[in-house]
Design a protein around this motif. Sequence first.
Motif, PDB file in Angstrom:
ATOM      1  N   LEU A  78       0.747  -1.263  -0.040  1.00  0.00           N
ATOM      2  CA  LEU A  78       0.138  -0.009  -0.060  1.00  0.00           C
ATOM      3  C   LEU A  78       0.819   1.297  -0.005  1.00  0.00           C
ATOM      4  N   LYS A  79       2.081   1.040   0.827  1.00  0.00           N
ATOM      5  CA  LYS A  79       2.838   2.472   0.892  1.00  0.00           C
ATOM      6  C   LYS A  79       3.507   2.713  -0.341  1.00  0.00           C
ATOM      7  N   LYS A  80       3.788   1.576  -1.062  1.00  0.00           N
ATOM      8  CA  LYS A  80       4.587   2.131  -2.416  1.00  0.00           C
ATOM      9  C   LYS A  80       3.556   2.438  -3.406  1.00  0.00           C
ATOM     10  N   ARG A  81       2.367   1.834  -3.582  1.00  0.00           N
ATOM     11  CA  ARG A  81       1.243   1.764  -4.666  1.00  0.00           C
ATOM     12  C   ARG A  81       0.736   3.300  -4.541  1.00  0.00           C
ATOM     13  N   TYR A  82       0.310   3.591  -3.238  1.00  0.00           N
ATOM     14  CA  TYR A  82      -0.095   4.995  -3.042  1.00  0.00           C
ATOM     15  C   TYR A  82       0.790   6.156  -2.538  1.00  0.00           C
ATOM     16  N   ASP A  83       2.033   5.690  -2.597  1.00  0.00           N
ATOM     17  CA  ASP A  83       3.091   6.832  -2.317  1.00  0.00           C
ATOM     18  C   ASP A  83       2.694   7.511  -1.031  1.00  0.00           C
ATOM     19  N   ILE A  84       2.730   6.492   0.111  1.00  0.00           N
ATOM     20  CA  ILE A  84       2.485   7.135   1.373  1.00  0.00           C
ATOM     21  C   ILE A  84       3.894   7.309   2.222  1.00  0.00           C
ATOM     22  N   LYS A  85       3.939   8.431   2.593  1.00  0.00           N
ATOM     23  CA  LYS A  85       5.099   8.938   3.290  1.00  0.00           C
ATOM     24  C   LYS A  85       4.822   8.940   4.755  1.00  0.00           C
ATOM     25  N   GLN A  86       4.377   7.730   5.281  1.00  0.00           N
ATOM     26  CA  GLN A  86       3.829   7.618   6.555  1.00  0.00           C
ATOM     27  C   GLN A  86       4.072   6.358   7.387  1.00  0.00           C
ATOM     28  N   GLY A  87       4.915   6.218   8.224  1.00  0.00           N
ATOM     29  CA  GLY A  87       5.243   4.881   9.089  1.00  0.00           C
ATOM     30  C   GLY A  87       4.204   4.488   9.760  1.00  0.00           C
ATOM     31  N   VAL A  88       4.130   3.132  10.042  1.00  0.00           N
ATOM     32  CA  VAL A  88       3.173   2.545  10.708  1.00  0.00           C
ATOM     33  C   VAL A  88       3.774   1.324  11.665  1.00  0.00           C
ATOM     34  N   ALA A  89       3.196   1.189  12.811  1.00  0.00           N
ATOM     35  CA  ALA A  89       3.510   0.016  13.660  1.00  0.00           C
ATOM     36  C   ALA A  89       2.461  -0.984  13.572  1.00  0.00           C
ATOM     37  N   ALA A 110      -4.719  -9.508   5.551  1.00  0.00           N
ATOM     38  CA  ALA A 110      -6.208  -8.782   5.239  1.00  0.00           C
ATOM     39  C   ALA A 110      -6.488  -7.713   6.113  1.00  0.00           C
ATOM     40  N   ALA A 111      -6.456  -7.925   7.372  1.00  0.00           N
ATOM     41  CA  ALA A 111      -6.868  -6.959   8.382  1.00  0.00           C
ATOM     42  C   ALA A 111      -5.996  -5.836   8.449  1.00  0.00           C
ATOM     43  N   THR A 112      -4.716  -5.807   8.033  1.00  0.00           N
ATOM     44  CA  THR A 112      -3.726  -4.670   7.881  1.00  0.00           C
ATOM     45  C   THR A 112      -4.420  -3.889   6.603  1.00  0.00           C
ATOM     46  N   LEU A 113      -4.714  -4.593   5.558  1.00  0.00           N
ATOM     47  CA  LEU A 113      -5.222  -3.738   4.497  1.00  0.00           C
ATOM     48  C   LEU A 113      -6.276  -3.110   4.875  1.00  0.00           C
ATOM     49  N   ARG A 114      -7.365  -3.736   5.442  1.00  0.00           N
ATOM     50  CA  ARG A 114      -8.562  -2.942   5.979  1.00  0.00           C
ATOM     51  C   ARG A 114      -8.330  -1.794   6.654  1.00  0.00           C
ATOM     52  N   GLY A 115      -7.373  -2.085   7.576  1.00  0.00           N
ATOM     53  CA  GLY A 115      -7.133  -0.941   8.742  1.00  0.00           C
ATOM     54  C   GLY A 115      -6.478   0.296   8.058  1.00  0.00           C
ATOM     55  N   TRP A 120      -4.975   5.392   6.610  1.00  0.00           N
ATOM     56  CA  TRP A 120      -4.209   6.458   5.626  1.00  0.00           C
ATOM     57  C   TRP A 120      -5.465   7.046   4.604  1.00  0.00           C
ATOM     58  N   LYS A 121      -6.787   6.741   4.916  1.00  0.00           N
ATOM     59  CA  LYS A 121      -7.831   7.536   4.397  1.00  0.00           C
ATOM     60  C   LYS A 121      -7.555   7.084   2.894  1.00  0.00           C
ATOM     61  N   LEU A 122      -7.526   6.094   2.099  1.00  0.00           N
ATOM     62  CA  LEU A 122      -7.243   5.451   1.090  1.00  0.00           C
ATOM     63  C   LEU A 122      -8.464   5.444   0.322  1.00  0.00           C
ATOM     64  N   GLY A 123      -9.644   5.198   0.980  1.00  0.00           N
ATOM     65  CA  GLY A 123     -11.125   5.122   0.124  1.00  0.00           C
ATOM     66  C   GLY A 123     -11.225   4.154  -0.884  1.00  0.00           C
ATOM     67  N   LEU A 124     -10.484   2.844  -0.419  1.00  0.00           N
ATOM     68  CA  LEU A 124     -10.551   1.770  -1.456  1.00  0.00           C
ATOM     69  C   LEU A 124     -11.748   1.005  -1.068  1.00  0.00           C
ATOM     70  N   SER A 125     -12.337   0.209  -1.974  1.00  0.00           N
ATOM     71  CA  SER A 125     -13.427  -0.404  -1.901  1.00  0.00           C
ATOM     72  C   SER A 125     -12.831  -2.009  -1.470  1.00  0.00           C
ATOM     73  N   ARG A 288     -19.572 -11.911   6.677  1.00  0.00           N
ATOM     74  CA  ARG A 288     -18.710 -10.989   5.842  1.00  0.00           C
ATOM     75  C   ARG A 288     -18.202  -9.552   6.682  1.00  0.00           C
ATOM     76  N   ASN A 289     -17.108  -9.115   6.210  1.00  0.00           N
ATOM     77  CA  ASN A 289     -16.586  -7.936   6.767  1.00  0.00           C
ATOM     78  C   ASN A 289     -17.088  -6.697   5.880  1.00  0.00           C
ATOM     79  N   TYR A 290     -17.344  -5.862   6.462  1.00  0.00           N
ATOM     80  CA  TYR A 290     -17.689  -4.573   5.640  1.00  0.00           C
ATOM     81  C   TYR A 290     -17.144  -3.308   5.898  1.00  0.00           C
ATOM     82  N   LEU A 291     -16.901  -2.181   5.193  1.00  0.00           N
ATOM     83  CA  LEU A 291     -15.925  -1.164   5.203  1.00  0.00           C
ATOM     84  C   LEU A 291     -16.946  -0.191   6.250  1.00  0.00           C
ATOM     85  N   GLU A 292     -16.469   0.316   7.274  1.00  0.00           N
ATOM     86  CA  GLU A 292     -17.234   1.115   8.124  1.00  0.00           C
ATOM     87  C   GLU A 292     -17.428   2.508   7.312  1.00  0.00           C
TER      88      GLU A 292
END
Length: 292
Positions: A78-89, A110-115, A120-125, A288-292
Amino acid sequence: MDRLKLMEKAPAKINLALDVLFKRPDHFHEVEMVMTTVDLADRIELSELKDDEIKILSHNRYVPDDSRNLAYQAADLLKKRYDIKQGVAIAIEKNIPVAAGLAGGSSDAAATLRGLNKLWKLGLSMDELAEIGAEIGSDVSFCVYGGTALAKGRGEKITHLPVPPSCWVVLAKPTIGVSTAEVYKRLNLSNVEHPNIRKMVEAIEQNNYEKVCQNVGNVLESVTLSLYPEVKHIKMQMKKFGSDAVLMSGSGPTVFGLIEHDSRMNRVYNGLRGFCDQVYAVRLLGERNYLE
């Protein structure tokens, strides 16, 4: 300034039916699987970091804290694809046994992608997240959605199914690791019993517990049972103690039993605890999981 934090659940999955059709030109195997989530989950906590890096935090010595970790790979992608200059633990509280055939690492990714989509407010479906997940591993797409599904291709072509009939699932994992690559290498497709995937799908659509139990099947099971007598022993004991259906999940070594009634679940659970350290009694989730 307080840095943002959020939690995601990463449920385990079991294969109610798993079939391998053929080896593809890309060296992956073409599969058909009916998968569903169970109420045993890792917890993923994502926290913003000041420095532009990815940190994996875990108290489990079997969880890699570098790029071998699928949650790390998810964040890196996600960092590389969306050029995120932000670290994460990424703190991983491990409740799903490691290398167990329960998709623990895939579910963490998968949980990391959803989170991170939220953080990072990516707005992905969900569909976009599942597509990204397919680049990380075969089970990640399914784990993005959770619930119950028929998975085809390498596991990335997902058809959603209804919630299966409610029941207990007793999971037992012997203290061995199983190499998925080794199991697939030894699989002889001309000499295995293929499960009836269509009938399993019908059983779930009809909410028919007996029919679900009659149609569990895993084409990889005979390979793992021949290599690891411990797995065979657990399967035999689970049947003996009164499970309605017993099957190995994924490439193993975890074996699960489906059980409708509480009293019998207690008998199976307690019987297995006599000789197996990692035993869990959980419910089918199947939602199923849903986006909030």
